[in-house]
Design an enzyme around this catalytic site. Structure first.
Site, mmCIF file in Angstrom:
data_model
loop_
_atom_site.group_PDB
_atom_site.id
_atom_site.type_symbol
_atom_site.label_atom_id
_atom_site.label_comp_id
_atom_site.label_asym_id
_atom_site.label_seq_id
_atom_site.Cartn_x
_atom_site.Cartn_y
_atom_site.Cartn_z
ATOM 1 C CG HIS A 50 3.571 7.634 3.373
ATOM 2 N ND1 HIS A 50 4.930 7.475 3.276
ATOM 3 C CD2 HIS A 50 3.134 7.800 2.102
ATOM 4 C CE1 HIS A 50 5.289 7.518 2.011
ATOM 5 N NE2 HIS A 50 4.210 7.736 1.267
HETATM 6 P P1 TYD Z 1 1.718 6.909 -2.797
HETATM 7 O O1 TYD Z 1 2.230 6.077 -1.685
HETATM 8 O O2 TYD Z 1 0.434 7.638 -2.582
HETATM 9 O O3 TYD Z 1 2.838 7.948 -3.253
HETATM 10 P P2 TYD Z 1 3.605 9.065 -2.389
HETATM 11 O O4 TYD Z 1 4.434 8.342 -1.374
HETATM 12 O O5 TYD Z 1 4.472 9.776 -3.351
HETATM 13 O O6 TYD Z 1 2.589 9.962 -1.798
HETATM 14 O O7 TYD Z 1 1.589 5.983 -4.078
HETATM 15 C C1 TYD Z 1 0.820 6.338 -5.216
HETATM 16 C C2 TYD Z 1 0.312 5.057 -5.876
HETATM 17 O O8 TYD Z 1 1.396 4.264 -6.350
HETATM 18 C C3 TYD Z 1 -0.492 4.178 -4.935
HETATM 19 O O9 TYD Z 1 -1.599 3.676 -5.652
HETATM 20 C C4 TYD Z 1 0.445 3.033 -4.602
HETATM 21 C C5 TYD Z 1 1.338 2.941 -5.810
HETATM 22 N N1 TYD Z 1 2.711 2.511 -5.482
HETATM 23 C C6 TYD Z 1 3.136 1.253 -5.869
HETATM 24 O O10 TYD Z 1 2.382 0.455 -6.454
HETATM 25 N N2 TYD Z 1 4.431 0.872 -5.587
HETATM 26 C C7 TYD Z 1 5.281 1.691 -4.936
HETATM 27 O O11 TYD Z 1 6.459 1.319 -4.699
HETATM 28 C C8 TYD Z 1 4.819 2.996 -4.519
HETATM 29 C C9 TYD Z 1 5.722 3.949 -3.769
HETATM 30 C C10 TYD Z 1 3.526 3.366 -4.823
#
Ligand code: TYD
Length: 137
Positions: A50
């Site tokens: 992303h």
């Molecule tokens: P995600 O963005 O998919 O992680 P990555 O960037 O590692 O692929 O996040 C996984 C889950 O965690 C999603 O349900 C959102 C939650 N999350 C939060 O609540 N706060 C945060 O700061 C982050 C990075 C994720």
């Protein structure tokens, strides 16, 4: 491309090592959020995938190693993180993918923004469209 490798001072003595991270000192922004990634299932896992409209990040492997692909839509860079004295700063609006996590690795991620799911661009084609529109403006 707005990214930078960071090298942190290691305070070492007979007891072991310590690294201190401080916002606006060795982390190039005011830190508002910290999250960490651990329990990664296997080497095939790819996280991130992303770009963020507003958030900048600093990544540190507290344990183990991984690779980070950074992409601005034109160029790609691949950075290997394998030591807790190294960090990677990534500015907003860069596409990023974290992969090749070693077993039992722990990645800490610091950010200058609170979490806001609406600032995440999770579709690569949409990301390309947004940066091309911004470049043309
Ligand atoms: P995600 O963005 O998919 O992680 P990555 O960037 O590692 O692929 O996040 C996984 C889950 O965690 C999603 O349900 C959102 C939650 N999350 C939060 O609540 N706060 C945060 O700061 C982050 C990075 C994720």
């Amino acid at each position: 491309m707005d990214y930078k490798l960071l090298t942190f001072h290691r305070f070492g003595d007979e007891r072991g090592s310590l690294v201190a991270l401080e916002g606006e000192h060795n982390i190039p922004f005011d830190v508002k959020r910290v999250f960490y990634i651990f329990g990664t299932k296997d080497r095939s896992v790819v996280r991130g995938c992303h770009a963020n409209l507003y958030s900048s990040f600093a990544m540190v492997m507290l344990k183990g190693s991984c690779n980070v692909l950074i992409d601005d839509g034109e160029h790609k860079e691949d950075v290997r993180l394998e030591n807790p004295t190294q960090g990677l700063y990534i500015g907003k609006m860069l596409w990023k993918e974290m992969y090749n996590f070693s077993d039992n690795s722990v990645m800490a991620v610091l950010s200058d923004q609170h979490y806001n799911k609406d600032e995440y661009i999770r579709d690569y084609n949409e990301y390309l469209k947004i940066i091309k529109t911004a470049a043309a403006a």
